[in-house]
Design a protein around this motif. Structure first.
Motif, PDB file in Angstrom:
ATOM      1  N   ASP A 162       0.850  -1.187   0.000  1.00 16.15           N
ATOM      2  CA  ASP A 162       0.000   0.000   0.000  1.00 16.15           C
ATOM      3  C   ASP A 162       0.888   1.240   0.000  1.00 16.15           C
ATOM      4  O   ASP A 162       1.365   1.685   1.046  1.00 16.15           O
ATOM      5  CB  ASP A 162      -0.920  -0.011   1.219  1.00 16.15           C
ATOM      6  CG  ASP A 162      -1.848   1.200   1.271  1.00 16.15           C
ATOM      7  OD1 ASP A 162      -1.838   2.008   0.316  1.00 16.15           O
ATOM      8  OD2 ASP A 162      -2.574   1.338   2.274  1.00 16.15           O
ATOM      9  N   LYS A 164       0.241   4.303  -0.301  1.00 20.45           N
ATOM     10  CA  LYS A 164      -0.298   5.474   0.385  1.00 20.45           C
ATOM     11  C   LYS A 164       0.087   5.514   1.862  1.00 20.45           C
ATOM     12  O   LYS A 164       0.102   6.582   2.464  1.00 20.45           O
ATOM     13  CB  LYS A 164      -1.815   5.514   0.250  1.00 20.45           C
ATOM     14  CG  LYS A 164      -2.326   5.639  -1.177  1.00 20.45           C
ATOM     15  CD  LYS A 164      -3.815   5.884  -1.227  1.00 20.45           C
ATOM     16  CE  LYS A 164      -4.606   4.757  -0.572  1.00 20.45           C
ATOM     17  NZ  LYS A 164      -4.475   3.483  -1.299  1.00 20.45           N
ATOM     18  N   THR A 165       0.373   4.350   2.458  1.00 20.82           N
ATOM     19  CA  THR A 165       0.691   4.325   3.883  1.00 20.82           C
ATOM     20  C   THR A 165       2.118   3.867   4.190  1.00 20.82           C
ATOM     21  O   THR A 165       2.739   4.368   5.123  1.00 20.82           O
ATOM     22  CB  THR A 165      -0.283   3.415   4.650  1.00 20.82           C
ATOM     23  OG1 THR A 165      -0.230   2.088   4.099  1.00 20.82           O
ATOM     24  CG2 THR A 165      -1.704   3.946   4.571  1.00 20.82           C
ATOM     25  N   HIS A 199     -12.899   5.091  12.286  1.00 25.36           N
ATOM     26  CA  HIS A 199     -12.760   4.393  11.001  1.00 25.36           C
ATOM     27  C   HIS A 199     -11.776   5.067  10.050  1.00 25.36           C
ATOM     28  O   HIS A 199     -11.395   4.473   9.037  1.00 25.36           O
ATOM     29  CB  HIS A 199     -14.121   4.320  10.313  1.00 25.36           C
ATOM     30  CG  HIS A 199     -14.726   5.673  10.021  1.00 25.36           C
ATOM     31  ND1 HIS A 199     -15.320   6.437  10.994  1.00 25.36           N
ATOM     32  CD2 HIS A 199     -14.801   6.397   8.870  1.00 25.36           C
ATOM     33  CE1 HIS A 199     -15.747   7.572  10.460  1.00 25.36           C
ATOM     34  NE2 HIS A 199     -15.437   7.569   9.172  1.00 25.36           N
ATOM     35  N   ILE A 200     -11.325   6.304  10.333  1.00 26.16           N
ATOM     36  CA  ILE A 200     -10.439   6.978   9.377  1.00 26.16           C
ATOM     37  C   ILE A 200      -8.968   6.624   9.591  1.00 26.16           C
ATOM     38  O   ILE A 200      -8.135   6.917   8.731  1.00 26.16           O
ATOM     39  CB  ILE A 200     -10.633   8.509   9.386  1.00 26.16           C
ATOM     40  CG1 ILE A 200     -10.159   9.137  10.693  1.00 26.16           C
ATOM     41  CG2 ILE A 200     -12.081   8.860   9.093  1.00 26.16           C
ATOM     42  CD1 ILE A 200     -10.228  10.666  10.686  1.00 26.16           C
ATOM     43  N   LYS A 219      -4.815   1.037   8.340  1.00 28.11           N
ATOM     44  CA  LYS A 219      -5.688   1.568   7.304  1.00 28.11           C
ATOM     45  C   LYS A 219      -5.932   3.044   7.602  1.00 28.11           C
ATOM     46  O   LYS A 219      -6.180   3.424   8.757  1.00 28.11           O
ATOM     47  CB  LYS A 219      -7.025   0.831   7.262  1.00 28.11           C
ATOM     48  CG  LYS A 219      -6.904  -0.670   7.038  1.00 28.11           C
ATOM     49  CD  LYS A 219      -6.315  -1.001   5.684  1.00 28.11           C
ATOM     50  CE  LYS A 219      -6.180  -2.505   5.499  1.00 28.11           C
ATOM     51  NZ  LYS A 219      -5.514  -2.839   4.218  1.00 28.11           N
ATOM     52  N   MET A 220      -5.871   3.874   6.559  1.00 30.79           N
ATOM     53  CA  MET A 220      -6.004   5.308   6.783  1.00 30.79           C
ATOM     54  C   MET A 220      -6.708   5.984   5.616  1.00 30.79           C
ATOM     55  O   MET A 220      -6.386   5.731   4.454  1.00 30.79           O
ATOM     56  CB  MET A 220      -4.623   5.942   6.983  1.00 30.79           C
ATOM     57  CG  MET A 220      -4.656   7.438   7.236  1.00 30.79           C
ATOM     58  SD  MET A 220      -3.037   8.116   7.675  1.00 30.79           S
ATOM     59  CE  MET A 220      -2.174   7.948   6.095  1.00 30.79           C
ATOM     60  N   ASP A 221      -7.653   6.843   5.951  1.00 24.04           N
ATOM     61  CA  ASP A 221      -8.272   7.742   4.990  1.00 24.04           C
ATOM     62  C   ASP A 221      -7.480   9.047   5.077  1.00 24.04           C
ATOM     63  O   ASP A 221      -7.745   9.901   5.928  1.00 24.04           O
ATOM     64  CB  ASP A 221      -9.739   7.963   5.343  1.00 24.04           C
ATOM     65  CG  ASP A 221     -10.461   8.887   4.380  1.00 24.04           C
ATOM     66  OD1 ASP A 221      -9.785   9.668   3.679  1.00 24.04           O
ATOM     67  OD2 ASP A 221     -11.700   8.834   4.326  1.00 24.04           O
ATOM     68  N   GLY A 222      -6.478   9.185   4.213  1.00 26.32           N
ATOM     69  CA  GLY A 222      -5.533  10.283   4.328  1.00 26.32           C
ATOM     70  C   GLY A 222      -6.159  11.657   4.280  1.00 26.32           C
ATOM     71  O   GLY A 222      -5.807  12.538   5.078  1.00 26.32           O
ATOM     72  N   GLN A 223      -7.098  11.877   3.378  1.00 26.27           N
ATOM     73  CA  GLN A 223      -7.732  13.187   3.271  1.00 26.27           C
ATOM     74  C   GLN A 223      -8.533  13.531   4.518  1.00 26.27           C
ATOM     75  O   GLN A 223      -8.499  14.667   4.999  1.00 26.27           O
ATOM     76  CB  GLN A 223      -8.624  13.231   2.033  1.00 26.27           C
ATOM     77  CG  GLN A 223      -7.845  13.230   0.715  1.00 26.27           C
ATOM     78  CD  GLN A 223      -8.753  13.426  -0.483  1.00 26.27           C
ATOM     79  OE1 GLN A 223      -9.966  13.212  -0.407  1.00 26.27           O
ATOM     80  NE2 GLN A 223      -8.172  13.831  -1.606  1.00 26.27           N
ATOM     81  N   ALA A 224      -9.247  12.557   5.049  1.00 20.91           N
ATOM     82  CA  ALA A 224     -10.041  12.798   6.257  1.00 20.91           C
ATOM     83  C   ALA A 224      -9.144  13.076   7.454  1.00 20.91           C
ATOM     84  O   ALA A 224      -9.421  13.965   8.266  1.00 20.91           O
ATOM     85  CB  ALA A 224     -10.945  11.605   6.541  1.00 20.91           C
TER      86      ALA A 224
END
Length: 330
Positions: A162, A164-165, A199-200, A219-224
């Protein structure tokens, strides 16, 4: 635990840090990921995060091992023996075991047999939470000399497929020695959490084996996370300044959680603080979660930027969703 006469203040009297092994540059990381057909580059990582390298623990190194190195450095600067410690708090999301606590392993490794020991888990806000807890216990007379450590082997939580992380995080530890004092030290603390945003940013753990073995990684929602981080850090900074009756102009140094240089820049802009006053070390070690704030603090103390009597604003923000700040006179 021995009961002490409550002091007026608690004060940081020593700092320490430790980064494991040699640094892994962006180019080296990109070459490793390319072997698994994952494409990235030094330019891609720097442009989005400001990170140039990170340190990765070896398989035999646990969070308590990193913590022990940082702790000894902080104790040495403070001129305090491990036997003199009354309290050890370790902030970590990557403990050596489910239990005993990493703080208990650290206690044994440094020989601090007289200290109570426990962990705090607030992810990247962990050190800020732990420092606020130790400050309260010193002021309440529950401890006279405390060791507060942020230590992480976050590389164990990464999915190396991944992009992104996996490029964001590294391993490390930072520590401070906090002691009862008649001089102003920790001036104000504020801590917050919002569980509805769990959850973000999360990682499923060993206590959920039916899930963990299928998908154990961060797990990460980067924008949030970015949006929440900038808002939260700006708000909590103003809260501790208001509590201390101070303004942003009176801050000598700002040390936000070292996650992403864009978050640091946005936080400074929102406070009206020049980037010249922001301690930035994320380029050297990436996001080390609970270790990032004390790593940056120790770097600036040891290179002479932070001087006795200066006011420092420490900030953390991370999974939970958690955030907080400590306003400190060094």
């Amino acid at each position: 635990m021995t009961q002490f006469t409550p002091p007026i203040f608690s004060k940081i009297i020593g700092t320490g840090s430790f980064l494991p092994n040699s640094a892994v540059s962006n180019d080296e990381l990109a070459a490793r990921l390319a072997q698994n057909n994952i494409e990235t580059s030094d330019e891609w990582i720097r442009e989005r995060t400001g990170i140039a390298q990170r340190h990765l623990a070896s398989p035999e190194q646990n969070a308590s091992d990193l913590a022990a190195h940082a702790a000894r450095a902080a104790l040495d600067m403070a001129g305090v023996s491990a036997e003199a410690l009354d309290l050890i708090i370790v902030a970590t999301s990557t403990p050596d075991m489910t239990f005993p606590s990493t703080a208990c392993f650290l206690q044994a490794k440094i020989g601090a047999d007289n200290a109570a020991a426990f962990d705090v888990m607030a992810v990247c806000s962990g050190f800020v939470y732990a420092l606020a807890t130790a400050d309260a216990m010193v002021k309440a007379g529950q401890a006279r000399t405390a060791l507060v450590v942020g230590a992480e082997v976050f590389s164990r939580l990464l999915d190396w497929s991944d992009r992104k992380t996996c490029v964001l995080f590294g391993d490390g530890a930072g520590a401070v020695v906090l002691q009862a004092s008649t001089e102003p030290g920790v001036l104000a603390n504020r801590l917050h959490a919002k569980g509805s945003l769990s959850h973000i940013l999360y990682a499923k753990g060993a206590s959920q084996p039916e899930h963990a073995w299928d998908d154990p990684f961060l797990k990460m929602d980067g924008q949030a996370v970015f949006k929440q981080a900038v808002t939260a850090l700006g708000d909590v900074a103003q809260e501790v300044l208001d509590d201390a009756g101070m303004t942003a102009e009176q801050i000598d140094w700002l040390i936000p959680h070292q996650a992403n240089v864009r978050i640091l820049q946005s936080t400074a802009k929102r406070l009206g603080v020049s980037m010249d006053k922001v301690i930035t070390t994320v380029h050297l070690h990436g996001n080390t979660s609970a270790a990032s704030v004390p790593l940056a603090l120790d770097a600036a103390v040891r290179d002479g930027r932070i001087k006795k009597g200066q006011v420092i604003l420490l900030q953390g923000v991370g999974g939970g969703f958690t955030w907080g700040a400590n306003l400190v006179r060094f």
